[in-house]
Enzyme design. Structure first.
Site, short mmCIF file in Angstrom:
data_model
loop_
_atom_site.label_atom_id
_atom_site.label_comp_id
_atom_site.label_asym_id
_atom_site.label_seq_id
_atom_site.Cartn_x
_atom_site.Cartn_y
_atom_site.Cartn_z
N GLU A 132 1.56 0.36 -4.73
CA GLU A 132 1.16 1.59 -5.31
C GLU A 132 2.60 2.38 -5.40
O GLU A 132 2.86 2.69 -4.62
CB GLU A 132 0.35 1.91 -4.35
CG GLU A 132 -0.88 1.03 -4.74
CD GLU A 132 -2.34 1.82 -3.50
OE1 GLU A 132 -3.54 2.29 -4.08
OE2 GLU A 132 -1.77 2.25 -2.36
N ASP A 186 0.75 -0.96 -0.02
CA ASP A 186 -0.02 0.44 -0.13
C ASP A 186 0.69 1.27 -0.36
O ASP A 186 1.72 1.40 0.56
CB ASP A 186 -1.27 -0.23 1.09
CG ASP A 186 -2.30 0.67 1.09
OD1 ASP A 186 -2.57 0.88 0.50
OD2 ASP A 186 -2.01 2.02 2.10
#
Ligand code: CA
Length: 636
Positions: free
Chosen positions: A364, A335
């Site tokens: 990400e 994340d």
């Protein structure tokens, strides 16, 4: 009477591990905690999760700021916390930063025999075969979404164990149809995905584990204990071994079904600072600070961790290795990876390679706000090529196909011809930043932002329902024929809607649940997805695997129509069963009569239908591509 012994660091000559905070043996339990700020440290042993008269063990400071101690006798079943004396006072107790077993809501760590948590046959558990990361199809889900529906037909709704149930079908007791429509793990097998990416399954804080009957919902991006499973997904969150055993049973069942498991890991921030173990053990060390001493906030959640600090880096490396070894996890999705530094991601990659090089790493490649660290050194998407075999989500192909989440514009698949070039870059996995195709995660939707049906509804609202369904299929088709590593948001194959909610992190089950009944109501769409996945898996030409091979075999044929992409994968002798593959993507409202290289072809997809076994043969120099649809041909 407790017999408490002080001991020097047992790992003489070697840097202790953060993961070795508590080592259980029937005759003795050893403790080892790191703190560079403590003046004293103590472990408090409790007989019960909620008792309040602890036995106290003073820890001795050894090398490299590791503090150690031990307690004789069999301590299994007891609980502990650690606390440090610093700046003239005792900091609040915490379960430590590497608690592996915890009490309800993760307040205290538990002393258990980890070996006793292994399900039967665990030693024989094997990761399903995997050759190349571009061969895979990832399916993202949240454990609660996946089976909480009253018609899911599984017994352990919303739990780890739901994914151990075989032979489940839609419960049609109150529905107007009959038939055996598979759900749960059988559905995943039938759909043909290879990897299940699970939203946070480590212990998080937003769900009160003592009131699970209230059915509160949260995605879980608020880590409490990074190295213990979430209690809310277990049958009994008060039993520290239960969540561990059941998480392992889930992995084991998925592996038996041929599906690998990817964890969503959230090392970039903690829910708060002083309320969590990282902050309580060493305030500020694990976080980046602004020049004025306040907490930096690249996560948008009030803090950002400092992967560039030696022990935070070591923590992340040890944590993923722990999950890979203890739980047989097959991959990690990071994340807000852009908050971490590149060196840490390379260190994680190297450490996982020692366990198994097929364990995946991607994330990400961005942050919520600018992190307090030099941009050039962060794991941002732009620098993906500097982190070999670490992938990044391609917002490029996503935005090009369906439009950006920051506006309601259309993308190529919904009629915006201006996005055509960007789609073509995405099909060849954006080598300008990805380096290799496996580092480019091709996707259009995930848990964030609108799901596909809702996205198309807000951006193409002037179009009728039929066209919107066609756009949905076209966009997903482009993902599934792209050279990158492919990723689908769970439920898109069942035409899920979140009723226009683009951030459903705490929306009720009614919004987040997988709508199993849609497998019947929108079965044609489901079948299209299933066949498109099978087409990808049947044809190596869609997953050539290296930037060099993509450059050698892929060309885009010139087209006069601005809505048409003609993606040609050629000279496939020895690579694919087809001599060449031809994908014609029509992102416009009118049918196109497209010129193609003369040949004899098998039609794999046409006008919203697809079949890996072929839908007839075709010989000629031109072929129709119906509005908002793909024509896919395999040359014989
Ligand atoms: Ca929890």
């Amino acid at each position: 009477m407790l017999s408490v012994a002080l001991m020097a660091c047992s790992h003489s000559g070697k840097q202790p591990k953060l993961a070795d905070e508590c080592i259980y043996n029937p005759s003795k339990t050893q403790f080892c905690f790191w703190s560079n700020a403590a003046e004293q440290m103590e472990v408090l042993i409790y007989d019960e999760a909620d008792s309040n008269q602890p036995s106290v063990i003073s820890l001795a400071k050894g090398d490299n700021d590791f503090w150690t101690g031990s307690i004789d006798g069999d301590q299994a079943g007891k609980f502990y916390t650690v606390r440090s004396f610093q700046n003239g006072e005792w900091a609040p107790e915490s379960p430590g930063i590497f608690a592996k077993a915890v009490s309800i809501n993760g307040q205290r760590a538990a002393i258990i025999d980890m070996k006793a948590t292994n399900p039967e046959g665990w030693a024989q558990d094997k990761r399903p075969a995997m050759t190349d990361p571009t061969d895979i199809v990832v399916y993202e889900t949240h454990l609660r979404d996946f089976t909480i529906s009253p018609v899911s037909g599984v017994a352990h709704k919303g739990k780890f164990l739901a994914l151990t149930e075989e032979g489940t079908i839609i419960d049609h007791t109150n529905l107007q149809f009959r038939g055996n429509w598979s759900t749960g793990i059988d559905h995943l097998k039938e759909l043909g995905i290879t990897h299940l990416q699970i939203l946070p399954m480590f212990d998080y804080g937003s769900i009160d584990e003592t009131t699970l009957a209230k059915n509160n919902y949260n995605w879980g991006y608020d880590p409490v204990n990074y190295n213990a499973p979430e209690g809310g997904y277990s049958s009994d969150p008060a039993d520290p071994a239960c969540r561990i055993r059941e998480a392992k049973q889930m992995v084991q069942a998925l592996h038996k079904a041929g599906i690998r498991v990817i964890m969503d890991v959230v090392y970039n921030h903690t829910y708060d600072v002083m309320g969590c173990a990282l902050g309580r053990v060493v305030p500020k060390y694990f976080y980046r600070l602004n020049e004025d001493g306040t907490f930096a906030n690249g996560s948008g959640c009030g803090n950002e961790t400092a992967s560039d600090h030696e022990m935070m880096r070591q923590f992340m490396v040890e944590s993923v290795c722990y999950w890979a070894r203890e739980y047989h996890i097959d991959g990690f999705r990071f994340d807000l990876m852009g908050i971490h530094d590149q060196e840490t991601m390379r260190a994680i990659r190297a450490a996982l390679d020692e366990i198994d090089p097929t364990i995946l790493t991607y994330g990400e490649g961005w942050a919520a706000m600018a992190p307090a660290y030099p941009y050039d050194s962060l794991a941002m998407k732009q620098w993906t090529y500097k982190m070999p075999r670490v992938g990044a989500f391609s917002d490029d192909i996503r935005n090009a196909l369906i439009g950006s989440p920051f506006d309601h514009e259309r993308g190529f698949a919904s009629g915006n011809a201006a996005c055509k070039d960007a789609v073509m870059r995405g099909l060849i996995a954006c080598p300008e930043w990805s380096g290799e195709p496996m580092q480019h995660v091709s996707y259009i939707t995930c848990h964030d932002n609108y799901c596909l049906r809702d996205r198309i509804e807000v951006s193409a609202k002037e179009d009728n329902w039929e066209n919107q369904v066609r756009m949905n299929q076209l966009a997903q088709t482009a993902v599934l024929v792209s050279q990158g590593m492919t990723f689908i948001y769970g439920g898109e194959e069942l035409f899920r809607t979140k009723r226009g909610i683009d951030n459903s992190y705490q929306s009720p089950d009614s919004i987040n649940t997988i709508p199993w009944e849609n497998k019947v109501f929108f079965n044609e769409l489901y079948e299209y997805y299933r066949h498109m996945i099978a087409i990808r898996r049947a044809h190596k030409g869609f997953r050539l695997g290296s930037a060099e091979a993509v450059q050698e075999h892929v060309e885009f044929l010139p087209t006069e129509n601005k809505h048409l992409i003609c993606y040609h994968i050629k000279n496939l002798e020895g690579i694919d069963s087809a001599k060449s593959l031809l994908v014609l993507l029509n992102g416009g409202a009118k049918a196109i009569d497209a010129e193609i290289p003369e040949g004899i072809y098998t039609i794999l997809a046409f006008d919203g239908e697809a079949n890996e076994a072929g839908m007839g043969d075709y010989a000629g120099k031109h072929i129709f591509v119906e509005p908002y649809s793909a024509t896919i041909l395999a040359e014989n």
